[in-house]
Design a protein around this motif. Sequence first.
Motif, PDB file in Angstrom:
ATOM      1  N   GLY A   1       2.248   1.437   5.478  1.00  6.03           N
ATOM      2  CA  GLY A   1       3.066   0.230   5.471  1.00  6.03           C
ATOM      3  C   GLY A   1       2.232  -1.029   5.580  1.00  6.03           C
ATOM      4  O   GLY A   1       2.526  -2.045   4.929  1.00  6.03           O
ATOM      5  N   ALA A   2       1.165  -0.975   6.379  1.00 10.70           N
ATOM      6  CA  ALA A   2       0.284  -2.135   6.504  1.00 10.70           C
ATOM      7  C   ALA A   2      -0.424  -2.428   5.185  1.00 10.70           C
ATOM      8  O   ALA A   2      -0.628  -3.588   4.812  1.00 10.70           O
ATOM      9  CB  ALA A   2      -0.731  -1.900   7.614  1.00 10.70           C
ATOM     10  N   ALA A   3      -0.824  -1.365   4.476  1.00 15.79           N
ATOM     11  CA  ALA A   3      -1.480  -1.559   3.180  1.00 15.79           C
ATOM     12  C   ALA A   3      -0.518  -2.163   2.164  1.00 15.79           C
ATOM     13  O   ALA A   3      -0.895  -3.053   1.385  1.00 15.79           O
ATOM     14  CB  ALA A   3      -2.024  -0.223   2.681  1.00 15.79           C
ATOM     15  N   ILE A   4       0.713  -1.687   2.160  1.00 21.39           N
ATOM     16  CA  ILE A   4       1.714  -2.248   1.237  1.00 21.39           C
ATOM     17  C   ILE A   4       2.002  -3.703   1.594  1.00 21.39           C
ATOM     18  O   ILE A   4       2.110  -4.568   0.719  1.00 21.39           O
ATOM     19  CB  ILE A   4       3.001  -1.410   1.268  1.00 21.39           C
ATOM     20  CG1 ILE A   4       2.731   0.027   0.794  1.00 21.39           C
ATOM     21  CG2 ILE A   4       4.082  -2.062   0.405  1.00 21.39           C
ATOM     22  CD1 ILE A   4       2.218   0.146  -0.616  1.00 21.39           C
ATOM     23  N   ALA A   5       2.093  -3.997   2.886  1.00 19.16           N
ATOM     24  CA  ALA A   5       2.340  -5.381   3.311  1.00 19.16           C
ATOM     25  C   ALA A   5       1.223  -6.306   2.869  1.00 19.16           C
ATOM     26  O   ALA A   5       1.462  -7.481   2.528  1.00 19.16           O
ATOM     27  CB  ALA A   5       2.510  -5.437   4.829  1.00 19.16           C
ATOM     28  N   ALA A   6      -0.017  -5.790   2.840  1.00 22.86           N
ATOM     29  CA  ALA A   6      -1.162  -6.603   2.425  1.00 22.86           C
ATOM     30  C   ALA A   6      -1.101  -6.963   0.947  1.00 22.86           C
ATOM     31  O   ALA A   6      -1.826  -7.863   0.493  1.00 22.86           O
ATOM     32  CB  ALA A   6      -2.463  -5.869   2.729  1.00 22.86           C
TER      33      ALA A   6
END
Length: 257
Positions: A67-72
Amino acid sequence: MRRRLQGRRALVAGAATGIGRATAELFAREGADLVLFGLGGAALDDAAAATGGRAVHGDVTLAADIGAAIAACDGRLEILVNAAGLIVPDRPASVDDAVWERTLRVNLTGAMMTCRAALPLLARAGGAVVNIASVAAFNASPDSASYAASKAGLVAYTRSLAYAHGGDGIRANAVAPGWVRTPMSEMEMDLAAAAAGTDRDAAFAALAGRIALGRIAMPAEIAACCLFLASDEASFVTGAVLVADGGGRAPTQNRAV
């Protein structure tokens, strides 16, 4: 001349070393805006600095890290490359449950979870997915039970993804490399060399003798396959598996050596 990925955002999982790192570097040269995701610590930071990308440290098996990677990606994603992977040599009669589960979790489930999280952004863009499989999916060795199963599953998943989401404009393909000079293959050659009483270079040389082109691939050569599948040059290619093994499966007279 316009670069092939100019103006496109690419998320590369497993970008710290090997094929993932080479793919990130090539995509950067072709104009992509990069988000680099995975483990690797300083190596991932170095890859981000070399490519102008953003590093997101995390585990591809953890939903929160994905999720953090997608948010980035800041709400936009045109390309996803799943290059995170591991191998622990094992045989069918002695597979360790923990090794089996971790291998499938990283090589197969992690790619699925990353794809699943990225699908809304990819559908919005009509994007492309490139999953790094392996020729082990088709011709497994006796010592690759867990690894081969994970890569065969990744091939099947990629085809399912392609057929399910072609109507969304998403293309999904896999690259199936043979032997590539990466830290993972060097680890395997060290084990082979120890068993044979030789060294890493001798083990690689013996392996190259069983390949039609007579050599081991470099990561940049597999990255070029990823670039093709991610670019408009492959606009009508989906559900495909691009085998890049130097003819490693072809010369049957050499396979008994």
